[in-house]
Design an enzyme around this catalytic site. Structure first.
Site, PDB file in Angstrom:
ATOM      1  N   VAL A 224      12.966   1.918   9.847  1.00 37.01           N
ATOM      2  CA  VAL A 224      12.298   2.729  10.635  1.00 37.01           C
ATOM      3  C   VAL A 224      12.765   2.763  12.295  1.00 37.01           C
ATOM      4  O   VAL A 224      12.311   3.380  13.022  1.00 37.01           O
ATOM      5  CB  VAL A 224      10.913   2.790  10.465  1.00 37.01           C
ATOM      6  CG1 VAL A 224      10.313   3.261   9.334  1.00 37.01           C
ATOM      7  CG2 VAL A 224      10.377   1.436  10.690  1.00 37.01           C
TER       8      VAL A 224
ATOM      9  N   ASP B 141      12.877   2.778   2.615  1.00 35.81           N
ATOM     10  CA  ASP B 141      12.264   1.439   2.928  1.00 35.81           C
ATOM     11  C   ASP B 141      13.616   0.616   3.342  1.00 35.81           C
ATOM     12  O   ASP B 141      14.670   1.152   2.777  1.00 35.81           O
ATOM     13  CB  ASP B 141      11.545   0.762   1.852  1.00 35.81           C
ATOM     14  CG  ASP B 141      10.553  -0.371   2.053  1.00 35.81           C
ATOM     15  OD1 ASP B 141      11.152  -1.367   2.439  1.00 35.81           O
ATOM     16  OD2 ASP B 141       9.317  -0.168   1.491  1.00 35.81           O
TER      17      ASP B 141
ATOM     18  N   LYS C  66      -0.787  -0.975  16.805  1.00 40.81           N
ATOM     19  CA  LYS C  66      -1.588  -0.065  15.914  1.00 40.81           C
ATOM     20  C   LYS C  66      -2.319   0.883  16.791  1.00 40.81           C
ATOM     21  O   LYS C  66      -2.597   2.072  16.337  1.00 40.81           O
ATOM     22  CB  LYS C  66      -2.116  -0.971  14.904  1.00 40.81           C
ATOM     23  CG  LYS C  66      -1.455  -1.522  13.863  1.00 40.81           C
ATOM     24  CD  LYS C  66      -0.845  -0.744  13.172  1.00 40.81           C
ATOM     25  CE  LYS C  66      -0.056  -1.196  11.835  1.00 40.81           C
ATOM     26  NZ  LYS C  66       0.632  -0.352  11.091  1.00 40.81           N
TER      27      LYS C  66
ATOM     28  N   MET D 147       0.864  -1.328   0.041  1.00 38.90           N
ATOM     29  CA  MET D 147       0.215  -0.065  -0.074  1.00 38.90           C
ATOM     30  C   MET D 147       0.893   1.212   0.005  1.00 38.90           C
ATOM     31  O   MET D 147       0.480   2.165  -0.597  1.00 38.90           O
ATOM     32  CB  MET D 147      -0.994  -0.081   1.159  1.00 38.90           C
ATOM     33  CG  MET D 147      -1.791  -1.313   1.099  1.00 38.90           C
ATOM     34  SD  MET D 147      -3.228  -0.912   2.260  1.00 38.90           S
ATOM     35  CE  MET D 147      -2.492  -1.456   3.831  1.00 38.90           C
TER      36      MET D 147
ATOM     37  N   THR E  92       4.917  -9.779   5.133  1.00 37.96           N
ATOM     38  CA  THR E  92       4.934 -10.649   6.251  1.00 37.96           C
ATOM     39  C   THR E  92       3.908 -11.520   6.971  1.00 37.96           C
ATOM     40  O   THR E  92       4.160 -12.169   8.258  1.00 37.96           O
ATOM     41  CB  THR E  92       5.804  -9.722   7.409  1.00 37.96           C
ATOM     42  OG1 THR E  92       4.959  -8.283   7.634  1.00 37.96           O
ATOM     43  CG2 THR E  92       7.281  -9.186   7.012  1.00 37.96           C
TER      44      THR E  92
ATOM     45  N   ASN F 227       4.041   4.643   7.060  1.00 39.82           N
ATOM     46  CA  ASN F 227       3.512   3.411   6.578  1.00 39.82           C
ATOM     47  C   ASN F 227       4.277   2.134   6.754  1.00 39.82           C
ATOM     48  O   ASN F 227       3.572   1.191   6.930  1.00 39.82           O
ATOM     49  CB  ASN F 227       3.089   3.599   4.913  1.00 39.82           C
ATOM     50  CG  ASN F 227       2.734   2.515   4.403  1.00 39.82           C
ATOM     51  OD1 ASN F 227       1.615   1.846   4.312  1.00 39.82           O
ATOM     52  ND2 ASN F 227       3.797   1.510   3.671  1.00 39.82           N
TER      53      ASN F 227
ATOM     54  N   TYR G 159       0.563  -6.613  17.797  1.00 42.84           N
ATOM     55  CA  TYR G 159       0.180  -5.810  16.618  1.00 42.84           C
ATOM     56  C   TYR G 159      -1.003  -5.026  16.819  1.00 42.84           C
ATOM     57  O   TYR G 159      -0.895  -3.644  16.443  1.00 42.84           O
ATOM     58  CB  TYR G 159      -0.333  -6.735  15.364  1.00 42.84           C
ATOM     59  CG  TYR G 159      -0.678  -6.106  13.923  1.00 42.84           C
ATOM     60  CD1 TYR G 159       0.454  -5.549  13.471  1.00 42.84           C
ATOM     61  CD2 TYR G 159      -1.882  -5.806  13.577  1.00 42.84           C
ATOM     62  CE1 TYR G 159       0.145  -5.115  12.012  1.00 42.84           C
ATOM     63  CE2 TYR G 159      -2.253  -5.200  12.566  1.00 42.84           C
ATOM     64  CZ  TYR G 159      -1.084  -4.690  11.789  1.00 42.84           C
ATOM     65  OH  TYR G 159      -1.242  -4.216  10.460  1.00 42.84           O
TER      66      TYR G 159
HETATM   67  P1  NAD Z   1       3.571  -4.914   2.922  1.00 45.93           P
HETATM   68  O1  NAD Z   1       4.143  -6.125   3.630  1.00 45.93           O
HETATM   69  O2  NAD Z   1       3.355  -5.159   1.565  1.00 45.93           O
HETATM   70  O3  NAD Z   1       4.608  -3.362   2.878  1.00 45.93           O
HETATM   71  C1  NAD Z   1       5.223  -3.150   4.079  1.00 45.93           C
HETATM   72  C2  NAD Z   1       6.366  -2.525   3.769  1.00 45.93           C
HETATM   73  O4  NAD Z   1       7.042  -1.902   4.970  1.00 45.93           O
HETATM   74  C3  NAD Z   1       7.483  -3.310   2.941  1.00 45.93           C
HETATM   75  O5  NAD Z   1       7.675  -2.488   1.899  1.00 45.93           O
HETATM   76  C4  NAD Z   1       8.540  -3.377   3.970  1.00 45.93           C
HETATM   77  O6  NAD Z   1       9.985  -3.685   3.330  1.00 45.93           O
HETATM   78  C5  NAD Z   1       8.337  -2.055   4.827  1.00 45.93           C
HETATM   79  N1  NAD Z   1       9.046  -2.264   5.879  1.00 45.93           N
HETATM   80  C6  NAD Z   1       8.905  -3.334   7.061  1.00 45.93           C
HETATM   81  N2  NAD Z   1       9.715  -3.212   8.052  1.00 45.93           N
HETATM   82  C7  NAD Z   1      10.428  -1.979   7.889  1.00 45.93           C
HETATM   83  C8  NAD Z   1      11.218  -1.053   8.442  1.00 45.93           C
HETATM   84  N3  NAD Z   1      11.928  -1.618   9.725  1.00 45.93           N
HETATM   85  N4  NAD Z   1      11.836  -0.035   7.915  1.00 45.93           N
HETATM   86  C9  NAD Z   1      11.432   0.416   6.772  1.00 45.93           C
HETATM   87  N5  NAD Z   1      10.592  -0.162   6.102  1.00 45.93           N
HETATM   88  C10 NAD Z   1      10.054  -1.402   6.541  1.00 45.93           C
HETATM   89  O7  NAD Z   1       2.432  -4.480   3.552  1.00 45.93           O
HETATM   90  P2  NAD Z   1       1.122  -3.376   3.417  1.00 45.93           P
HETATM   91  O8  NAD Z   1      -0.164  -4.258   3.462  1.00 45.93           O
HETATM   92  O9  NAD Z   1       1.417  -2.481   2.300  1.00 45.93           O
HETATM   93  O10 NAD Z   1       1.117  -2.638   4.875  1.00 45.93           O
HETATM   94  C11 NAD Z   1       1.592  -1.030   4.868  1.00 45.93           C
HETATM   95  C12 NAD Z   1       0.850  -0.640   6.139  1.00 45.93           C
HETATM   96  O11 NAD Z   1      -0.455  -1.067   6.193  1.00 45.93           O
HETATM   97  C13 NAD Z   1       1.598  -1.391   7.440  1.00 45.93           C
HETATM   98  O12 NAD Z   1       1.825  -0.389   8.501  1.00 45.93           O
HETATM   99  C14 NAD Z   1       0.472  -2.327   7.875  1.00 45.93           C
HETATM  100  O13 NAD Z   1       0.558  -2.691   9.190  1.00 45.93           O
HETATM  101  C15 NAD Z   1      -0.753  -1.701   7.306  1.00 45.93           C
HETATM  102  N6  NAD Z   1      -2.056  -2.467   7.380  1.00 45.93           N
HETATM  103  C16 NAD Z   1      -1.982  -3.269   6.493  1.00 45.93           C
HETATM  104  C17 NAD Z   1      -3.268  -4.312   6.320  1.00 45.93           C
HETATM  105  C18 NAD Z   1      -3.237  -5.373   5.219  1.00 45.93           C
HETATM  106  O14 NAD Z   1      -4.260  -6.028   5.438  1.00 45.93           O
HETATM  107  N7  NAD Z   1      -2.361  -5.609   4.389  1.00 45.93           N
HETATM  108  C19 NAD Z   1      -4.430  -3.868   6.964  1.00 45.93           C
HETATM  109  C20 NAD Z   1      -4.212  -2.657   7.647  1.00 45.93           C
HETATM  110  C21 NAD Z   1      -2.942  -1.859   7.993  1.00 45.93           C
END
Ligand code: NAD
Length: 249
Positions: free
Chosen positions: A63, A36, A158, A17, A192, A89, A154
């Site tokens: 991060v 990232d 959050k 996202m 993950t 994000n 988690y």
């Molecule tokens: P994703 O795993 O596709 O992307 C997460 C990104 O964060 C990846 O590019 C990863 O490399 C990066 N990342 C992880 N650890 C990091 C670190 N220590 N430093 C820098 N970058 C780091 O996940 P997504 O679904 O795109 O999630 C994006 C956000 O939305 C997250 O915060 C997640 O918790 C939140 N979210 C996701 C969902 C879902 O269902 N996918 C739902 C609600 C909230």
């Protein structure tokens, strides 16, 4: 263009996202710094955005590392003169088989909550020097309600982001800095995710969503775009839920 000339940093934008948000921001005229740990993927997204006429650059950022935050924000301000928008994000999933693992609790808090706090700290420091800005923190429905299949670390992280957002909004509103949170629901599984990627579990979850579909990257990107933009200039300290109605019941 809704973000024309805005200097923005999006963490975790090499994938998922965050990537969708980076592409959306670029189409709306923002300069996008993708930060990232996935260097090759981040560089590829940057190359594609720039090939399509956008303005993007990649900076390595874990991060959880305060020194890396300092240097990312300093180099962004040095190159572009200011920071207008920060999207916190980056995150890791709590959809893991052992929901009582203590080391996992620590990792979830470290990346998701502490990583966001560090972003708020250094983002605000930069924005204070240049008259304000907008910070959008990506929380989740998991920050608003408990869940059966998610490590409670988690949820704690959050929920922490939800309230970090409100305090930051209260403390820095007078400085022209808006801080809001976005709460996605059931979206594509995170890189993950382990248990949430199970098709049987996903099918069960989808039945509980009034709009009867999972959300996608653009659904979240559009919400982030609105809060980042001047269209939301009187909105701070609030949460925008992007969940197909999941929490309405
Ligand atoms: P994703 O795993 O596709 O992307 C997460 C990104 O964060 C990846 O590019 C990863 O490399 C990066 N990342 C992880 N650890 C990091 C670190 N220590 N430093 C820098 N970058 C780091 O996940 P997504 O679904 O795109 O999630 C994006 C956000 O939305 C997250 O915060 C997640 O918790 C939140 N979210 C996701 C969902 C879902 O269902 N996918 C739902 C609600 C909230």
């Amino acid at each position: 263009m809704r973000l024309k000339g805005k200097i923005s940093i999006i963490t975790g934008a090499a994938h998922g996202m965050g990537e969708s948000t980076a592409r959306r921001f670029a189409r709306e005229g923002a300069v996008v710094v993708i930060a990232d740990v996935l260097d090759a993927e981040g560089a590829k997204v940057v190359a594609e955005i720039n090939a399509q006429g956008g303005k993007a650059e990649y900076v390595h950022l874990d991060v959880t590392q305060e020194t890396e935050w300092k240097s990312l924000v300093a180099s962004t301000v040095q190159r572009h003169g200011r920071l207008d928008v920060l999207v916190n994000n980056a995150g890791i999933s709590g959809a893991v088989p052992d929901r009582m693992d203590v080391a996992m609790f620590d990792r979830l808090m470290n990346v998701n909550a502490r990583g966001t706090f560090l972003g708020i700290k250094y983002g605000i420091e930069a924005m204070l020097g240049t008259g304000g800005g907008s910070i959008v923190n990506i929380s989740s429905i998991s920050g608003l309600v408990g869940q059966e299949f998610v490590h409670m670390g988690y949820n704690a992280a959050k929920a922490g982001i939800h309230l970090l957002t409100k305090s930051a909004a209260l403390q820095f509103g007078k400085d022209g800095i808006r801080v809001n949170s976005v709460h996605p629901g059931i979206m594509a599984p995170m890189r993950t995710s382990v248990t949430a990627a199970d098709p049987a579990l996903r099918a069960k979850l989808l039945e509980t969503i009034p709009l009867r579909r999972a959300g996608n990257g653009d659904d979240t990107a559009n919400a982030v775009l609105f809060l980042a933009s001047d269209e939301a200039s009187y909105i701070t300290g609030t949460e925008l839920v992007v969940d197909g109605g999941f929490l309405a019941g």
